[in-house]
Design a protein around this motif. Sequence first.
Motif, short mmCIF file in Angstrom:
data_model
loop_
_atom_site.label_atom_id
_atom_site.label_comp_id
_atom_site.label_asym_id
_atom_site.label_seq_id
_atom_site.Cartn_x
_atom_site.Cartn_y
_atom_site.Cartn_z
N ALA A 52 20.92 -0.06 2.91
CA ALA A 52 19.97 -0.51 3.65
C ALA A 52 18.43 -0.23 3.33
CB ALA A 52 20.07 -0.17 5.29
N SER A 53 17.43 -1.07 3.46
CA SER A 53 16.29 -0.64 3.05
C SER A 53 15.14 -0.77 4.24
CB SER A 53 15.77 -1.37 1.70
OG SER A 53 15.79 -2.57 1.94
N GLY A 54 14.04 0.13 3.90
CA GLY A 54 13.22 0.05 5.02
C GLY A 54 13.41 0.51 6.22
N LEU A 55 14.22 1.56 6.17
CA LEU A 55 14.78 2.25 7.42
C LEU A 55 13.58 3.10 7.79
CD1 LEU A 55 18.04 3.61 6.15
CD2 LEU A 55 17.75 1.90 7.85
N PRO A 56 13.12 3.36 9.26
CA PRO A 56 12.00 3.81 9.68
C PRO A 56 12.15 5.46 9.19
CG PRO A 56 13.01 2.73 11.39
CD PRO A 56 13.92 2.84 10.34
N VAL A 57 13.12 6.12 9.16
CA VAL A 57 13.27 7.53 8.82
C VAL A 57 12.80 7.69 7.48
CG1 VAL A 57 15.34 7.44 7.75
CG2 VAL A 57 14.56 9.54 8.83
N VAL A 58 12.66 6.74 6.44
CA VAL A 58 12.35 7.08 4.95
C VAL A 58 10.79 7.20 4.90
CG1 VAL A 58 12.43 5.80 2.77
CG2 VAL A 58 14.42 5.66 4.25
N SER A 59 10.19 6.65 5.88
CA SER A 59 8.70 6.69 6.07
C SER A 59 8.23 8.32 6.37
CB SER A 59 7.96 5.53 6.52
OG SER A 59 8.19 5.82 8.07
N LYS A 60 8.95 8.82 7.00
CA LYS A 60 8.54 10.25 7.35
C LYS A 60 8.45 11.18 6.29
CE LYS A 60 10.87 9.64 12.01
NZ LYS A 60 11.89 10.44 13.02
#
Length: 503
Positions: free
Chosen positions: A142-150
């Motif tokens: 999966a890509s674009g997961l919210p946690v990745v932007s943290k």
Amino acid sequence: RIPVLHSQFEAVAVETILCQMLRLPTPPLLPLFYFRLLESVAEKQNSMKKLIEQAYQQLLDKCSQLDEECLDVLAETLAYHLIHNAYQANWSRFTGASVDARGQRFIRRVLERLQRLSFHQNLIHRLPEAVHVYIPPEPLPASGLPVVSKPQFGRMIGFLRIKDTNEKKVLEFCDWLLKRAPEEEEKDGVESAPAEDAAASAEADDKDPEAKRRKLDDGSAAAGSSSATAEKVDSAKEPDATAEKKQEEGAKDDIKPAAAEASTEHEDFGAAPEEPWPMEDVAELVTFVMMQQGHKTPTHMSKMLDGNQQILLKLRPSDAQEAHNFTKRVARCVFEFWRASGQRLEVTVDSLVHREVLTPRAVVEVALAQRGPQGSDSMSVWNIINAVARKSLERSQAARAELALAKKLGKEEALEHSRKQLDVAISENAELFTLIFSGLVKNYQDFEEKDAVLRTITLQRITSIGRKYAAFIKPLVDAAEARIPGVAKAPEVAAVFNRLSNL
């Protein structure tokens, strides 16, 4: 040629093989065996190829009427047939506006299995454009997961690696996010140790008469010298007070270097969070980083878990309900990360259950709560649920075997231990299957007035599970209305359990 002189022999042979393949509750052998048997027969006698094709077409025409287990077996066999037949088939029944929901579901299931045997791009190039709508998405993480932007995700990526992970550093970072200090417990333990030793020494002295006599002698000597000591203490009070002030000032000066040292130690953690993170959010961060670092191949994932599984086990709370919520969040993260790759999802979940990072209860709850394009009806979800159920039953069977061996050898201690293990295993089996049936009943109720097809499929799933494991869950099936929530309020579901109880 096959040395049998009968006008209908070839048709009877094909029908017999397919009947064995579609036998309920499960066929004697894997679908691959029956496919290879049909192909071998066709190679030996060319006249049977036409009969095999006709048999497949007849089954496809009736696919909407087939039992759920038969449908899964047929989908797998047809996927093998497409690979062997260079992706050639009569696709007309699955194209156009006249295809019903059951037909669309079946062809999606076939192409999902076909993609596991081939490659996504291969399906795009080899299959006609009219059926591209049924091809599953490319099996990627999966890509674009919210946690990745943290920002914490990027920092955790640097700490948590396949090789040479600094486990202490990772746990310190997690504690830093939680704003808790685990070292305080260790300090309390160290400080309490001398006190405990002193108490133990005093207790030993009380039991020893000679030690009591020595203590009394020391007390009388100390009493004689107490008056002289008191004068010395009075004269030393003023210098001691001055020394205490100097020590306090020195301690204050030492606080600044200690604070600076602590700041330097956590400098690579970034800005401190304003509020403590919930434990489940920390579990999500660690899980997604593990998935990201090990996503390349199953071997990478296995190595990642081998080196870092203890981090999740150490973070898991001790309270039973909190630990379950923690485990469910980990399972939900795994399902979310591999939502487009059912095969990698199955492999990863199986690995985490084997390592006891995930529990069967958490896996079943999360799997049956899945929604989306296929949701809890997806092939990977049911492969996972069946795998968890089989492993649970295997544990109970192993406990039965150990109990029988202990009885045979006449070992009382081993016999008692085996009895306890068997009781625990039977209880766990009942809880697991109660959870599976409860989740299916809940889904059946949730789909009311939303999706009539999924309601029907859910009833068939209940029948399939009850029929497949009937020998192990008979007491639960017989008392379904009392032990499984929602059964008594759903007449259709209660009718299914009544039929199962008569098997």
